[in-house]
Design an enzyme around this catalytic site. Structure first.
Site, PDB file in Angstrom:
ATOM      1  N   ALA A   1       0.771  -1.329   0.155  1.00  0.00           N
ATOM      2  CA  ALA A   1      -0.332   0.098   0.464  1.00  0.00           C
ATOM      3  C   ALA A   1       1.034   0.981   0.096  1.00  0.00           C
ATOM      4  CB  ALA A   1      -0.771   0.261   0.809  1.00  0.00           C
ATOM      5  N   MET A   2       0.222   2.544  -0.509  1.00  0.00           N
ATOM      6  CA  MET A   2       0.926   3.514  -0.760  1.00  0.00           C
ATOM      7  C   MET A   2       0.447   4.799   0.540  1.00  0.00           C
ATOM      8  SD  MET A   2       4.108   5.689  -1.405  1.00  0.00           S
ATOM      9  CE  MET A   2       3.930   6.918  -0.353  1.00  0.00           C
TER      10      MET A   2
ATOM     11  N   GLU B   1      -1.744   3.052   6.970  1.00  0.00           N
ATOM     12  CA  GLU B   1      -1.316   3.611   5.820  1.00  0.00           C
ATOM     13  C   GLU B   1      -2.470   5.209   6.404  1.00  0.00           C
ATOM     14  OE1 GLU B   1       0.405   3.824   3.612  1.00  0.00           O
ATOM     15  OE2 GLU B   1       1.109   1.554   4.107  1.00  0.00           O
TER      16      GLU B   1
HETATM   17 ZN   LIG Z   1       4.646   2.632   5.657  1.00  0.00          ZN
END
Ligand SMILES: [Zn+2]
Length: 1003
Positions: free
Chosen positions: A404-405, A440
């Protein structure tokens, strides 16, 4: 960012045939912490959760620690590249002249390193961006040349802060339209002055700059505007502005999406692409009618417009977005898709989960939607700072390299990290989703609002996020005891990596990290794990508020900790302040082993290295590898007051256990009589040792044996009591450590004896789960029990317990007979699929392959993709290897992990090794450079290596290819590991065989 690689399985070795998939990311994230705590009057520091934190009065303070990188060797290498002329380097800058012809310039004379600013990887400190205006138009269909492209127009307004006649702005793989005069950009001044004209402009490929040499100097304090028009390829390379493809209802669909971190924003548009170069962004996307556009800011209503492109006149939609907050380029995101979404509004924040239409119809976004609001609310309270944006979008992408970003306001995920299907997803899938979402979301404050100054202090971002992800997930799922899992998931992993001589300190000099490949290396497990913990609310508030919309270095944090400590009257050990204590954890690599001698009461410490022979390779440390270590311990079951590393009187004949609940980032060794007393406790009254410490004793013993502090047989003896153990953590710890024995011995005669031993050990556990699940018809109620049920089945089947094999084969057969009805519970699928495919032949494999292709649920597809690597048929494994590099069969994001799964299988190991050597050039081009999963490929395929012959092959391989990109460190580690394995096998094989043999009753 979240998770590095998502290996469902096989990350570490394998039980004979197959190993259950790692429950969790290999990542991410952090849990390990070095922190300090002051409880009552005591004070302790450690790197793990529990570990750390300065607890101020009733609150907890935090600290971080972290990561960083780079050993002197890398520094040396870096210097070479910065001066492209050293040692006949192959760097050949390409010059685009003002006439537009591309010329390869000759290298500068080798004796004289280039000092030109455009040959340096870091931007000069002459210019500062203020805001950008950017319009991008991705084409979701191929053009006449068969390429997917995007076009863009942008201007950046920047301020001159130091006089200069040179403009450097990052740009990679973009082609520019020329302005009058043939220049690649247009420069204007915004004030009452006139901008100097451009003398020449060109693209400096090696250092990724668009360079403009001016005919005069820019004036300090003035604002200038730089305009460009450009075209780039919307490739399927998972970096910058790229495309992801999938099929829905028989139609091929294309999503245009982005992954900027660490250095790919420059591949989408020219920008000052360093984290400290924060600016405001005004973004507009042009996109086909019928699609939607998303970005960091809130979208305004799309407007139909007519555009002239190379393809002629086209009707498209134009969506513009609210201006962003002041932010770093690596957090930008632009996405065009025909996705659908679910939404809700919590505390005035609009929360939306986007995914493929089918996934939304199937309600796979519901779980993420349900937990996002509460987690955001938890973090707002925890940080005491409101969520900084009006909306929080999260989107699942079919092709995505990391897990994930944390793009600000538009978080991107792998599908498996966001989408949950109650019918098809396991409890570990669910846990992964909860922890990654929490991770995140935590970045929305730490990382995004306050950002590290440069990548050497990466741990600052990841540290905070990785620790608090557990707090956030724990808040969303309080029944899971998720905080205990940190020890297994993260601490043990970091221990393993940080005990190598090729490890690196948490923080490193800024100039040591400059090249994009090096920045990628930073994202290895160490950076993710070393984190912080226990951030006290006071600290968070002052720190977050002081640095909002700005950048920091780690010493800023220590300053704030000292402030926090002073203002609350905390007394640190005499002669030390926060800085001097924390520097020992941050600026030197590794961690200590504490030895407690119960005969004379001595405590002592030494830098722990898994391979004692590597000690000479360890770089010197100004702190001499000594740490300030707080110790929590118990004596004969009673907790004692926290102590500092110093002489203490301990009464003989009582058992002593230190590092209670693994609150510190260190290993513990004892004198042999105390080890014997601890083994006796395990075998008679195990419950008098906390369950986390039962797991830790096993892990410490095996690692101390590897490092020759204790005998290997003593370590093996910690597994004897497992016969009666029902808890997950000790079992998982033991199985993880026995993996190494499987890797070293599953090609030798030791294997049979080891299998026989483990078969006896697991019998009772298998029976236990059969009972509590009513003959496998129910799901155990506890989260940890659900995990341990998987262990029971995995070990029972792989050691050949017939009842288990019949069970798994029967379930799979039943499914093959009626593919529309899968009788296997999602928690058990990976293990059952693997067991059945391993025991079966072509029919079982082909059925699995067909189900893999038919699956519209990413988590289910991942389970099958893992299990397909379990077959024992070499020809099927070879076929599968071929598939792994064919993007129409295996997605690019999954290629390396698929190869690693195959290598984890003892039959697949040599096939995978031959395969990657044979295809190296291709793999390197496709996955090298900045790709994260690359080092994982090298480590994964070579982890079983333990012979001189294999070592030589590895060295030949290294010599043959002089650059492994982001895998450079991995190659080094593989060679180091193989040498250590060879010595270990020579020293231990005979006695291990005899011990296993002695433990198995003879008929
Ligand atoms: Zn991170």
């Amino acid at each position: 960012m979240g998770e590095l690689f998502v290996l469902v399985g096989g990350e570490s070795a394998s039980l004979p045939v197959y190993k259950k998939p790692r429950r969790k990311r290999i990542f991410p994230f952090c849990p390990v912490v070095v922190c300090m705590s002051v409880m009552g009057g005591g004070f302790y520091i450690s790197k793990v959760v529990g570990v750390a934190g300065i607890v101020l009065g009733a609150g907890a303070v935090a600290t971080i620690i972290a990561l960083a990188v780079v050993y002197s060797e890398e520094v040396a290498k870096n210097n070479e590249v910065i001066s492209p002329t050293n040692e006949g380097s192959t760097v050949k800058p390409t010059l685009t002249t003002t006439e537009g012809s591309s010329v390869s310039t000759p290298l500068l004379p080798t004796a004289q390193p280039s000092n030109e600013p455009w040959d340096k990887y870091r931007l000069p400190d002459t210019l500062k961006p203020d805001h950008y205006n950017l319009t991008l138009w991705p084409r979701l269909k191929v053009n006449e040349q068969g390429l997917y492209i995007f076009t863009g127009e942008t201007y950046v307004v920047f301020q001159c802060v130091k006089e200069t006649d040179l403009i450097l702005i990052h740009s990679n793989k973009l082609n520019y339209t020329k302005w009058e005069g043939g220049q690649l950009a247009k420069l204007t001044a915004l004030g009452n002055i006139t901008a100097p004209t451009i003398k020449s402009s060109w693209l400096q490929e090696t250092t990724q700059y668009l360079v403009m040499q001016l005919n005069g100097n820019l004036t300090v304090g003035e604002l200038y505007q730089l305009d460009t028009k450009f075209v780039g390829e919307l490739a399927n390379d998972l970096g910058g502005f790229y495309r992801s493809e999938y099929e829905e209802d028989g139609i091929e669909k294309v999503v245009a999406t982005t992954q900027m971190q660490p250095t790919d924003a420059r591949k989408a548009f020219p920008c000052f692409d360093e984290p400290a170069m924060k600016a405001v962004f005004h973004i507009t996307l042009l996109h086909p009618v019928g699609t939607i556009a998303l970005s960091n800011g809130m979208e305004r209503d799309p407007v139909p417009v007519t555009m002239e492109g190379p393809e002629g006149t086209v009707e498209v939609l134009k969506t513009s977005f609210s201006e962003t907050k002041r932010m770093s380029t690596y957090l930008l995101a632009f996405i065009v898709s025909d996705y659908d979404y679910v939404n809700e509004t919590t505390n005035d924040v609009l929360i939306r989960i986007y995914a493929r239409k089918k996934a939304i119809t199937d309600k796979q976004g519901e779980y993420a939607l349900n937990i996002t609001g509460p987690i955001l609310k938890f973090f707002e309270e925890y940080y005491n700072v409101s969520y900084p944006l009006p909306k929080s979008d999260q989107i699942a992408l079919p092709d995505f390299n990391a897990g994930a970003m944390e793009n600000w306001g538009l978080i991107t995920y792998r599908e498996t990290a966001l989408l949950y299907d109650p019918e098809m997803s396991s409890n570990s899938n669910k846990e992964r989703i909860a922890t990654i979402i929490a991770h995140e979301l935590a970045h929305m404050w730490f990382g995004n609002l306050v950002t590290l100054n440069w990548w050497n202090d990466l741990w600052l971002n990841e540290g905070f996020a990785s620790y608090v992800e557990y707090l956030g997930a724990n808040d969303a799922e309080p029944d899971w005891n998720i905080k205990d899992l940190i020890v297994l998931n993260d601490v043990h992993r970091v221990f393993a990596i940080d005990a190598l001589a090729s490890s690196h300190p948490l923080s490193s000099e800024e100039q040591a990290i400059q090249k994009p490949e090096q920045i990628s290396e930073l994202f290895d497990a160490i950076s993710y794990m070393y984190c912080n913990v226990c951030v006290c609310h006071f600290l968070q508030q002052t720190y977050l508020k002081a640095f909002s919309y700005n950048n920091t270095v780690y010493s800023d944090l220590w300053d704030h900790l000292d402030l926090a400590a002073n203002s609350s009257g905390v007394s640190l050990p005499t002669g030390f302040n926060v800085n001097s204590i924390m520097n020992r954890w941050v600026l030197q690599m590794g961690f200590p082993v504490i030895t407690i001698d119960t005969a004379n009461g001595h405590f002592s410490q030494e830098h722990f290295l898994l391979d004692p022979a590597s000690r000479p390779d360890v770089p010197e440390s100004e702190f001499k590898y000594e740490w300030i270590v707080p110790i929590r311990w118990m004596k004969t079951g009673k907790e004692q007051s926290l102590t500092w590393l110093k002489t203490r009187t301990v009464i003989e004949n009582e058992w002593v256990l230190a590092n209670l609940n693994v609150s510190g980032y260190y290993r513990v060794n004892y004198d042999v009589p105390n080890w014997e007393r601890l083994l006796n406790v395990l075998n008679t009254t195990p419950e008098s040792i906390p369950v986390i410490n039962r797991a830790q004793l096993i892990d410490d013993a095996f690692n101390l044996a590897r490092a020759k502090y204790i005998d290997t047989i003593l370590a093996l003896r910690t597994t004897k009591y497992l016969k009666t153990e029902k808890e997950y953590m000790p079992w998982e710890s033991a199985l993880n450590n026995l993996d190494f024995f499987y890797l070293m011995f599953d090609r030798s005669e030791v294997f049979g004896y080891m299998q026989a031993y483990l078969k006896i050990q697991v019998e009772e556990l298998f029976g236990h789960f059969k009972n509590i699940t009513d003959n496998w018809t129910k799901v155990p109620s506890g989260h940890m029990d659900q995990y341990n049920q998987v262990n029971a089945i995995r070990v029972a089947c792989s050691t050949g317990i017939d009842e288990c094999l019949n069970l798994t084969k029967g379930w799979y057969k039943q499914w093959m007979n009626d593919p529309t009805k899968n009788p296997i519970h999602p928690n058990l699928r990976t293990t059952v699929y693997c067991s059945a495919i391993s025991a079966g032949g072509e029919a079982e494999w082909e059925f699995g392959w067909n189900q893999f292709n038919a699956s519209t649920i990413a988590t289910e597809a991942d389970k099958l993709r893992y299990a397909l690597a379990c077959t024992k048929q070499p020809w099927l494994l070879n076929k599968y290897l071929e598939y792994s590099l064919n993007p129409t069969k295996i997605r690019k994001q999954d290629a390396t992990s698929t190869i690693v799964y195959i290598a984890s299988n003892v039959v697949g190991q040599p096939l995978a090794w031959d395969f990657i050597r044979d295809r190296w050039q291709y793999i390197f081009e496709q996955y090298g450079g900045g790709s994260f999963s690359f080092s994982n490929l090298i480590n994964g395929v070579t982890k079983r290596f333990s012979t001189e012959f294999e070592l030589q092959q590895l060295k030949d391989f290294q010599a043959e290819h002089n650059d492994f990109g982001s895998g450079n460190l991995a190659i080094q580690q593989s060679i180091e590991r193989t040498s250590a394995n060879i010595r270990w096998v020579a020293e231990n094989k005979k006695k291990v065989l005899e011990w296993f043999d002695g433990e198995v009753p003879k008929p």
